[in-house]
Design an enzyme around this catalytic site. Structure first.
Site, PDB file in Angstrom:
ATOM      1  N   HIS A  11      -6.992   2.846   3.765  1.00 34.78           N
ATOM      2  CA  HIS A  11      -8.345   2.354   3.460  1.00 34.78           C
ATOM      3  C   HIS A  11      -9.286   2.816   4.570  1.00 34.78           C
ATOM      4  CE1 HIS A  11      -7.333  -1.721   5.699  1.00 34.78           C
ATOM      5  NE2 HIS A  11      -6.875  -0.671   6.335  1.00 34.78           N
ATOM      6  N   ARG A  33      -2.641   6.546  -0.850  1.00 36.64           N
ATOM      7  CA  ARG A  33      -1.570   5.581  -1.091  1.00 36.64           C
ATOM      8  C   ARG A  33      -0.564   6.238  -2.003  1.00 36.64           C
ATOM      9  NH1 ARG A  33      -5.546   0.425  -2.331  1.00 36.64           N
ATOM     10  NH2 ARG A  33      -6.811   0.733  -0.476  1.00 36.64           N
ATOM     11  N   ALA A  70     -18.540  -7.221   6.173  1.00 40.02           N
ATOM     12  CA  ALA A  70     -17.925  -5.919   5.889  1.00 40.02           C
ATOM     13  C   ALA A  70     -17.671  -5.837   4.394  1.00 40.02           C
ATOM     14  CB  ALA A  70     -16.616  -5.764   6.652  1.00 40.02           C
ATOM     15  N   VAL A  81     -11.298 -10.366   6.997  1.00 41.24           N
ATOM     16  CA  VAL A  81     -12.542 -11.123   6.771  1.00 41.24           C
ATOM     17  C   VAL A  81     -12.230 -12.600   6.520  1.00 41.24           C
ATOM     18  CG1 VAL A  81     -14.055  -9.270   5.970  1.00 41.24           C
ATOM     19  CG2 VAL A  81     -12.471 -10.343   4.361  1.00 41.24           C
ATOM     20  N   TRP A 115       0.787  -1.218   0.000  1.00 42.22           N
ATOM     21  CA  TRP A 115       0.000   0.000   0.000  1.00 42.22           C
ATOM     22  C   TRP A 115       0.828   1.281   0.000  1.00 42.22           C
ATOM     23  CZ3 TRP A 115      -4.340  -1.931   3.741  1.00 42.22           C
ATOM     24  CH2 TRP A 115      -5.341  -2.531   2.961  1.00 42.22           C
ATOM     25  N   GLN A 164     -13.455   5.912  -0.573  1.00 35.42           N
ATOM     26  CA  GLN A 164     -14.031   4.587  -0.312  1.00 35.42           C
ATOM     27  C   GLN A 164     -15.288   4.716   0.530  1.00 35.42           C
ATOM     28  OE1 GLN A 164     -11.098   2.059   1.614  1.00 35.42           O
ATOM     29  NE2 GLN A 164     -10.336   1.310  -0.352  1.00 35.42           N
TER      30      GLN A 164
HETATM   31  N1  DAH Z   1      -9.880  -2.312   2.651  1.00 31.14           N
HETATM   32  C1  DAH Z   1      -9.831  -2.993   1.393  1.00 31.14           C
HETATM   33  C2  DAH Z   1      -8.972  -2.175   0.426  1.00 31.14           C
HETATM   34  O1  DAH Z   1      -8.815  -1.004   0.598  1.00 31.14           O
HETATM   35  C3  DAH Z   1     -11.220  -3.163   0.800  1.00 31.14           C
HETATM   36  C4  DAH Z   1     -12.041  -4.125   1.576  1.00 31.14           C
HETATM   37  C5  DAH Z   1     -12.025  -5.478   1.255  1.00 31.14           C
HETATM   38  C6  DAH Z   1     -12.843  -3.719   2.638  1.00 31.14           C
HETATM   39  C7  DAH Z   1     -12.775  -6.398   1.948  1.00 31.14           C
HETATM   40  C8  DAH Z   1     -13.614  -4.638   3.346  1.00 31.14           C
HETATM   41  C9  DAH Z   1     -13.560  -5.967   2.981  1.00 31.14           C
HETATM   42  O2  DAH Z   1     -14.392  -4.281   4.357  1.00 31.14           O
HETATM   43  O3  DAH Z   1     -14.319  -6.880   3.691  1.00 31.14           O
HETATM   44  O4  DAH Z   1      -8.476  -2.728  -0.538  1.00 31.14           O
END
Ligand code: DAH
Length: 344
Positions: free
Chosen positions: A173, A199, A312, A256, A153, A213
């Protein structure tokens, strides 16, 4: 000659514009056959004894007409200028100046449409900081110190040492808000967290170093994968049309288990065009990451993973905006070019 002078001066007073004055000049002082010019030429036809005084008088006449001409021209210029500033300054016949109206940036429009879609399904909006602690951005979502995602990242760290280490960063994120929300709420939870992420990426047609996001989080008793699928399916239909199909692929995200990526059926070519710029001929467009919240994160929140489960998801909003309008380059969004922005 006195009579001539009177006649000339009165004619000059009557000349009320530049053209009339010029005609007057040609008539009286014109070099070829102006009346005063001819008079001066006739000096040698005068009797010998009158020549000197005739010549002197004629010259005086010429000079007085020349200076009267200059004075009249100056006077006329002043009058014209005055007319310009009093009448033209308030020309009520001019059309009005248009008042340009601004509008919402296409990413803001898309963000709001996404938020509305989830609000209609019972989600509430929460917010979190853009300058984030390492423990929320990484550790709290199971990305430990030595995890490759930290390098992937290209994190932008805040150059301030806390206990001898840099611990603050621009969040990479919105997922740290899963932890923040669970810290201050009790289940049942249905929350979305919109916001900017950063990033240190080399930008190209599909990458910007700043992105928007929406994080989604639902925690309750009995939440299952089918709930996640239902919510995301409904979201896709609201944003991209009622006949959308979706597909889930397995994917890995540390926070997750199981983790998935969701794709939409390509609504540009419907899978029929191998050179389609949107789906690259696969027929599917990846739009988000999601999954069931890792039991360890539920336990860390003190809820008890034996009782509570959750899902999520994280959506890249620029990506959604690119798709809905068929925009070919993400960098257009932040180039501040009105020729682009005013199309939405
Ligand atoms: N945080 C991840 C990203 O920025 C995206 C993401 C993936 C968020 C899976 C989530 C998840 O809540 O369950 O690439």
């Amino acid at each position: 000659m006195d009579e001539l002078r009177e006649e000339a001066l009165s004619a000059l007073r009557d000349a009320s514009d530049a053209d009339a004055i010029e005609r007057w000049r040609v008539e009286w002082l014109g070099r070829a056959d102006g009346r005063v010019t001819s008079l001066l030429r006739s000096v040698r036809e005068q009797p010998q004894e009158q020549r000197a005084s005739f010549g002197a008088n004629a010259n005086a006449l010429k000079q007085s007409l020349e200076s009267a001409l200059a004075a009249r021209q100056e006077e006329l210029r002043r009058v014209q200028l005055e007319a310009l500033t009093t009448t033209s300054a308030l020309d009520v016949t001019l059309p009005g100046r248009p008042q340009e109206l601004g509008r919402l940036h296409p990413v803001t429009q898309t963000l709001r449409d996404c938020i509305r879609a989830f609000e209609e399904m019972g989600f509430r909006v929460a917010e979190g900081p853009e300058v984030e602690w390492e423990k929320y951005n990484f550790d709290g979502v199971r990305i430990p110190q030595d995890h490759p995602a930290r390098d992937m990242w290209d994190t932008i760290w805040v150059d301030k040492l806390v206990d001898g280490r840099r611990q603050m960063l621009l969040r990479t994120h919105t997922s740290p808000n899963q932890v923040r929300v669970m810290e201050r709420m009790e289940p049942p939870i249905r929350v979305i967290v919109p916001g900017k992420c950063y990033r240190q990426e080399a930008t190209d047609a599909t990458h910007e170093w700043m992105l928007t996001q929406i994080e989604g989080l639902a925690v309750d008793e009995g939440i299952r994968m089918s709930d996640l699928k239902g919510v995301l399916y409904e979201f896709a239909r609201k944003l991209f049309g009622a006949d959308r199909k979706i597909i889930f692929h397995h994917s890995y995200f540390p926070f997750v288990e199981p983790g998935v990526e969701m794709a939409l059926d390509c609504f540009i070519c419907r899978g029929s065009d191998p050179s389609c710029a949107t789906c690259h001929g696969t027929g599917w467009i990846e739009i988000l990451g999601a999954g069931m919240v890792h039991p360890e994160i539920i336990d860390n929140a003190g809820y008890g993973s034996d009782r509570y489960t959750g899902f999520a998801f994280g959506i890249g909003i620029e990506r959604v905006a690119l798709l809905r309008w068929g925009i070919e380059d993400i960098r257009h969004f932040y180039a501040n070019d009105l020729r682009f922005l005013s199309q939405f």
